[in-house]
Design a protein around this motif. Structure first.
Motif, PDB file in Angstrom:
ATOM      1  N   TYR A 142      56.526  28.046  23.736  1.00  0.00           N
ATOM      2  CA  TYR A 142      55.218  27.455  23.995  1.00  0.00           C
ATOM      3  C   TYR A 142      55.266  26.513  25.195  1.00  0.00           C
ATOM      4  N   ALA A 143      54.146  26.410  25.911  1.00  0.00           N
ATOM      5  CA  ALA A 143      53.989  25.446  26.999  1.00  0.00           C
ATOM      6  C   ALA A 143      52.683  24.694  26.787  1.00  0.00           C
ATOM      7  N   TRP A 144      52.737  23.374  26.906  1.00  0.00           N
ATOM      8  CA  TRP A 144      51.542  22.553  26.729  1.00  0.00           C
ATOM      9  C   TRP A 144      50.734  22.541  28.017  1.00  0.00           C
ATOM     10  N   ASP A 145      49.465  22.896  27.920  1.00  0.00           N
ATOM     11  CA  ASP A 145      48.552  22.883  29.059  1.00  0.00           C
ATOM     12  C   ASP A 145      47.753  21.587  28.982  1.00  0.00           C
ATOM     13  N   ALA A 146      48.112  20.606  29.823  1.00  0.00           N
ATOM     14  CA  ALA A 146      47.454  19.303  29.767  1.00  0.00           C
ATOM     15  C   ALA A 146      45.980  19.400  30.131  1.00  0.00           C
ATOM     16  N   GLY A 147      45.644  20.296  31.045  1.00  0.00           N
ATOM     17  CA  GLY A 147      44.252  20.456  31.446  1.00  0.00           C
ATOM     18  C   GLY A 147      43.381  20.964  30.308  1.00  0.00           C
ATOM     19  N   GLU A 148      43.897  21.931  29.566  1.00  0.00           N
ATOM     20  CA  GLU A 148      43.158  22.497  28.441  1.00  0.00           C
ATOM     21  C   GLU A 148      43.338  21.689  27.165  1.00  0.00           C
ATOM     22  N   GLY A 149      44.395  20.863  27.142  1.00  0.00           N
ATOM     23  CA  GLY A 149      44.695  20.112  25.926  1.00  0.00           C
ATOM     24  C   GLY A 149      45.090  21.014  24.783  1.00  0.00           C
ATOM     25  N   GLU A 150      45.899  22.036  25.096  1.00  0.00           N
ATOM     26  CA  GLU A 150      46.278  23.024  24.084  1.00  0.00           C
ATOM     27  C   GLU A 150      47.575  23.715  24.483  1.00  0.00           C
ATOM     28  N   TRP A 151      48.244  24.285  23.477  1.00  0.00           N
ATOM     29  CA  TRP A 151      49.453  25.063  23.719  1.00  0.00           C
ATOM     30  C   TRP A 151      49.107  26.451  24.225  1.00  0.00           C
ATOM     31  N   LYS A 152      49.897  26.931  25.156  1.00  0.00           N
ATOM     32  CA  LYS A 152      49.854  28.333  25.564  1.00  0.00           C
ATOM     33  C   LYS A 152      51.082  29.021  24.987  1.00  0.00           C
ATOM     34  N   THR A 153      50.873  30.185  24.391  1.00  0.00           N
ATOM     35  CA  THR A 153      51.974  30.937  23.805  1.00  0.00           C
ATOM     36  C   THR A 153      52.583  31.834  24.875  1.00  0.00           C
ATOM     37  N   LEU A 154      53.829  31.554  25.242  1.00  0.00           N
ATOM     38  CA  LEU A 154      54.520  32.346  26.258  1.00  0.00           C
ATOM     39  C   LEU A 154      55.272  33.518  25.636  1.00  0.00           C
ATOM     40  N   SER A 155      55.805  33.305  24.448  1.00  0.00           N
ATOM     41  CA  SER A 155      56.441  34.382  23.676  1.00  0.00           C
ATOM     42  C   SER A 155      55.977  34.237  22.240  1.00  0.00           C
ATOM     43  N   ARG A 156      55.353  35.270  21.718  1.00  0.00           N
ATOM     44  CA  ARG A 156      54.812  35.223  20.368  1.00  0.00           C
ATOM     45  C   ARG A 156      55.930  35.143  19.320  1.00  0.00           C
ATOM     46  N   PRO A 157      55.618  34.639  18.113  1.00  0.00           N
ATOM     47  CA  PRO A 157      56.626  34.558  17.065  1.00  0.00           C
ATOM     48  C   PRO A 157      57.330  35.895  16.853  1.00  0.00           C
ATOM     49  N   ALA A 158      58.665  35.822  16.807  1.00  0.00           N
ATOM     50  CA  ALA A 158      59.478  37.028  16.689  1.00  0.00           C
ATOM     51  C   ALA A 158      60.699  36.721  15.834  1.00  0.00           C
ATOM     52  N   LEU A 159      61.393  37.777  15.458  1.00  0.00           N
ATOM     53  CA  LEU A 159      62.612  37.678  14.662  1.00  0.00           C
ATOM     54  C   LEU A 159      63.755  38.261  15.480  1.00  0.00           C
ATOM     55  N   ALA A 160      64.882  37.539  15.548  1.00  0.00           N
ATOM     56  CA  ALA A 160      65.994  38.026  16.363  1.00  0.00           C
ATOM     57  C   ALA A 160      67.300  37.438  15.873  1.00  0.00           C
ATOM     58  N   ALA A 161      68.405  38.063  16.280  1.00  0.00           N
ATOM     59  CA  ALA A 161      69.716  37.457  16.092  1.00  0.00           C
ATOM     60  C   ALA A 161      69.775  36.197  16.948  1.00  0.00           C
ATOM     61  N   PRO A 162      70.551  35.191  16.570  1.00  0.00           N
ATOM     62  CA  PRO A 162      70.594  33.941  17.344  1.00  0.00           C
ATOM     63  C   PRO A 162      70.861  34.166  18.833  1.00  0.00           C
ATOM     64  N   ALA A 163      71.800  35.057  19.151  1.00  0.00           N
ATOM     65  CA  ALA A 163      72.161  35.288  20.553  1.00  0.00           C
ATOM     66  C   ALA A 163      71.068  36.006  21.326  1.00  0.00           C
ATOM     67  N   ALA A 164      70.102  36.608  20.643  1.00  0.00           N
ATOM     68  CA  ALA A 164      69.053  37.378  21.312  1.00  0.00           C
ATOM     69  C   ALA A 164      67.798  36.560  21.595  1.00  0.00           C
TER      70      ALA A 164
END
Length: 254
Positions: A142-164
């Motif tokens: 996630y990245a916080w957009d100060a102008g919008e006052g909201e989070w932008k989702t850069l990578s949606r929730p996912a499941l992975a091995a720790p190294a991935a």
């Protein structure tokens, strides 16, 4: 006075977490900032379902508010414990149906990012990573957009091995319990500028994120509320458990 009374519930972990937020939304209020918030965060293990409604009642009594004054119900939609997600979803649906109010689903990973930023205002790029059991990680970027006052989702929730888990190319904070669980097996932990082990799913940051969503019209009707499981199975096969054990043994060998 116009106000929003928002109830937030999270039972995605071993904690039963409930918060009640009351916001002054009258024209003269400063940016609609929340005026008061009350919370309960109790380690209940597998019995959150028995604690959540008493906790809700306690918060309304403490705030001097009536349940009928509630404007919306927010809940931690997941990922997380399957049983816990169903508990929060069911309670949110039941209360919303009874009160005739909308529901605000909030990702538990987004709640981690919100928690990290609440704890350190400089945490505006947050990789949220939670132990998903079965030697895997739930993660989102996630990245916080100060102008919008909201989070932008850069990578949606996912499941992975720790190294991935994908490591951001710019400075970031790592939020959640995955770093403590996996250590060096999670490369993001070494790459992070800040590791916040305590930025985990909690109803207070969830309530603040939900208030913005509510004001932005990002709600659903009670019958449309649903968990966000991410994973589609709850247990490894015997072969998978043995393979994972062999990998861990090989990594720990001198």
């Amino acid at each position: 006075m116009t106000r929003t009374v928002l109830l937030a519930i999270d039972t995605s972990t071993e904690y039963c977490s409930v918060a009640l937020l009351c916001s002054d939304d009258s024209p003269g209020a400063q940016s609609g900032a929340p005026s008061r918030i009350w919370g309960r965060h109790d380690r209940t293990g597998a019995v959150s379902s028995a604690r959540v409604l008493p906790a809700v009642r306690e918060l309304f009594d403490e705030a001097g508010l009536a349940l009928a004054e509630c404007s919306a119900i927010a809940f931690g939609a997941g990922p997380g414990s399957f049983t816990g997600l169903r508990t929060a979803t069911g309670v949110a649906q039941g209360l919303a149906f009874a009160l005739g109010v909308p529901v605000v689903p909030v990702s538990t990973l987004l709640a981690c990012a919100e928690s990290a930023r609440m704890r350190d205002a400089a945490s505006t790029r947050v990789l949220a990573a939670l132990d998903a059991r079965m030697d895997e990680v739930y993660w989102a970027d996630y990245a916080w957009d100060a102008g919008e006052g909201e989070w932008k989702t850069l990578s949606r929730p996912a499941l992975a091995a720790p190294a991935a888990v994908v490591v951001p190319s710019e400075p970031f904070a790592l939020a959640g319990n995955a770093a403590a669980q996996f250590g060096e097996r999670l490369p993001a932990a070494a790459a992070a500028s800040v590791v916040d082990h305590d930025a985990v799913p909690h109803a207070v940051p969830l309530a603040y994120a939900a208030l913005r969503a509510y004001r932005g019209g990002r709600t659903v009707s009670a019958d449309q509320a649903a968990p966000e499981y991410v994973r589609d199975k709850v247990a490894q096969t015997t072969a998978e458990r043995l393979a994972a054990r062999a990998v861990r043994a090989g990594e720990s060998a001198p």
